[in-house]
Each structure stands twice: as C-alpha cells, then as structure tokens.
Design an enzyme around this catalytic site. Structure first.
Site, short mmCIF file in Angstrom:
data_model
loop_
_atom_site.label_atom_id
_atom_site.label_comp_id
_atom_site.label_asym_id
_atom_site.label_seq_id
_atom_site.Cartn_x
_atom_site.Cartn_y
_atom_site.Cartn_z
N ILE A 274 0.83 -1.21 0.00
CA ILE A 274 0.00 0.00 0.00
C ILE A 274 0.86 1.25 0.00
O ILE A 274 0.51 2.27 -0.62
CB ILE A 274 -0.99 0.00 1.19
CG1 ILE A 274 -2.08 1.06 0.99
CG2 ILE A 274 -0.27 0.20 2.51
CD1 ILE A 274 -2.99 0.79 -0.16
N LYS B 155 -5.61 3.02 7.41
CA LYS B 155 -6.75 2.30 8.00
C LYS B 155 -6.39 0.82 8.20
O LYS B 155 -5.58 0.28 7.43
CB LYS B 155 -7.99 2.46 7.13
CG LYS B 155 -7.90 1.82 5.74
CD LYS B 155 -8.28 0.35 5.76
CE LYS B 155 -7.97 -0.32 4.48
NZ LYS B 155 -8.16 -1.78 4.53
#
Length: 308
Positions: A14, A91
C-alpha cells in the site's frame, strides 16, 4: 510556505502503490525519509530500520505516515507524537479503539495533527452520494464486499492474527463509506463471523445493522470470491435507488451514472496537509467501532482451514 517534511513508516504494497505516489504528487509535502526493517528503501532518500533511529539520527521531519500493520502502530504513533510530529494513520487506525482514543488525546495535548485516514471516503462517488442521500428517506441498504484474499493480501500473515481484522480489513472500507454517506448513526444488531480452523480472524462475515430511524442494513463480506470482485453499496430510498460500485468510484442515481477519476490517496494527503496547516485533527472512529461491535456481539462459526 515550506513543504511538510514527511517520513513513510512501512514500505509494503500500500505504501509503494499509493502513499509514495500521492506524496510525490503533492507540492505541500517533501519525502524526507523512509522506515522499514525489511526493505532497502528508495534511491536518494534517507532510510532507516526503525522510527526511533530516524528520530535520533536522521533528517528533521514534520510528519510521519504510518503504513505498518495496525498491531504495532500505537507505539510508533506515540513515539512520533512525543517528538512533536504530525501523524497519518493508515486504516484501520489501530488495533483497538482505546489506543486510538489515547493517541487522539496525546495529539491534542502536544498540539499536533492526527489523521485517521479512511481512503474509501475519498472515492469519486462518495461525496455526491452523501449529498444526494442527505435529503432522502433511507429504506434499506445492501452491502456486498467480496474479494479474493490471495490476490489482494498474498502472504500477509499479520492480517489473520488478532488485531489484523481478517475480512474486516477490506470490509472496514465499506463501513467507512456507509457511516459517511448515511445521514443518521448506524449500529449493529447481529453478526456471524466465519473463522477458518487455522486462523484467528474471520474470512467472511454477515452483518445486520440499522440506523436510528430503523432502516435495515445488510452487509455480506467474503474473502473467498474468485473472478470478478464485488465492492457494492445499494441504498433504497423514497426517491429511488442509489448504487455505489467499484469501491465507491462509480455512482448510479435514478437520473444516470457518474464515472469520475478516482483519486483516493491524493485526496487523503490534501486533507492531511490542510489539517496540519490549520492545526486540527480528524479522528473518526465510527467504522472501527462497528467492527469492534461485530467482534463483541457476533456469533462465531468455524469453517475449513485457509492456506495461502
């Protein structure tokens, strides 16, 4: 105005796919350093094995972006806040609600910005969906969030451990959209969590929720889907059907469908820069609270073992 000197902590998929390009594309930031014990870093950018080493011996930084697994994020965030750095939390913002609350209180005390970053809220269809629903009666909501874990999270053992959330790692994206677009609070009624015999976290989940006006919300999460993937939210209202698909990127309303360029992570970093410049924090815990409620109230069923 001088750019915000930022360090990226954790250089997994990510970070490389989303965070680094978003930082490079935002003139408000300058990438000062990277941190990872298992990655060689980037050419021309200072790199350190740990955050403490960076803070002690590295270049000056103003902010850190924490892209690590959630189980280790609290200590890293607390260390950065202690040194007066602004903190961006990927997150989910933490492994528990309590630790994120503690970080929010610490950020307020030291006067720096803390950002719990829900990237799916910045998908192209989400803001117009929120605006359209603000004036509607919500009757029912259906969420189908099904994907292939072997494609999106190959070999990520941490995601199956306590605090890793299992299928709620992607599912919390749907909850972040849901809690943002609906005009009233949402709470859990029942949940069934399907947990592989050899894992600690669920591979699938079925949730029934409602809002405070009584609208029923059903959520179907599954990590075993192959072929086309499903990231859809359908809201039935007194004015017709709203559908968000492709994770919020495509919005269909009764009068037509909108396809806009999806710029989730650039949107996140624009928001982070504005928070820092304005001396504010943004720590919405509603999506994580619903996940915690599912683990608190959900019925657990054992299913076949999962192997990567």
């Amino acid at each position: 105005m001088d750019p915000i000197r930022i360090a990226v902590v954790g250089l997994g998929k990510i970070a490389r796919d989303q965070h680094l390009p978003a930082i490079a594309g935002n003139a408000a930031f300058s990438l000062a350093a990277t941190v990872s014990p298992d990655d060689p870093g980037l050419d021309g950018i200072a790199h350190f094995a740990g955050l403490e080493e960076l803070l002690e011996h590295g270049p000056a930084i103003d902010a850190v972006s924490l892209c690590t697994p959630p189980q280790v994020r609290y200590d890293l965030a607390a260390l950065a806040l202690k040194r007066g750095a602004h903190v961006f939390l990927e997150k989910p913002p933490g492994a528990t609600l309590s630790e994120v609350v503690a970080l929010r209180e610490r950020a307020d005390k030291v006067g720096v910005s803390l950002f719990a970053a829900w990237h799916s809220r910045f998908a192209a269809g989400v803001a117009p969906a929120r605006a359209w629903l603000a004036e509607r009666r919500i009757d029912t909501v259906s969420i189908v969030w099904r994907e292939d874990v072997r494609v999106w999270h190959p070999g990520q053992a941490w995601i199956w451990e306590p605090g890793g959330l299992g299928v709620f790692d992607p599912g919390i994206n749907a909850l972040s959209i849901l809690t943002h677009i609906l005009p009233r609070p949402v709470f859990l009624k029942t949940a069934t969590l399907s947990i592989p015999e050899n894992r600690a976290a669920p591979i699938a989940a079925d949730l029934n929720l409602r809002d405070t006006a009584g609208a029923h919300i059903h959520m179907d999460l599954d990590w075993r889907q192959t072929g086309p993937q499903s990231w859809d939210i359908v809201v039935e209202t007194d004015a017709g059907t709203l559908k968000l698909s492709s994770g919020g990127a495509v919005l269909a309303l009764p009068n037509g469908t909108e396809h806009n360029e999806d710029l989730e992570y650039p949107g996140l970093y624009a928001r982070f820069a504005n928070l820092i410049r304005g001396g504010r924090s943004d720590v919405d815990l509603d999506p994580l609270r619903l996940v915690a409620d599912a683990f608190l109230r959900g019925k657990r069923e054992s299913v076949e073992p999962f192997h990567d």
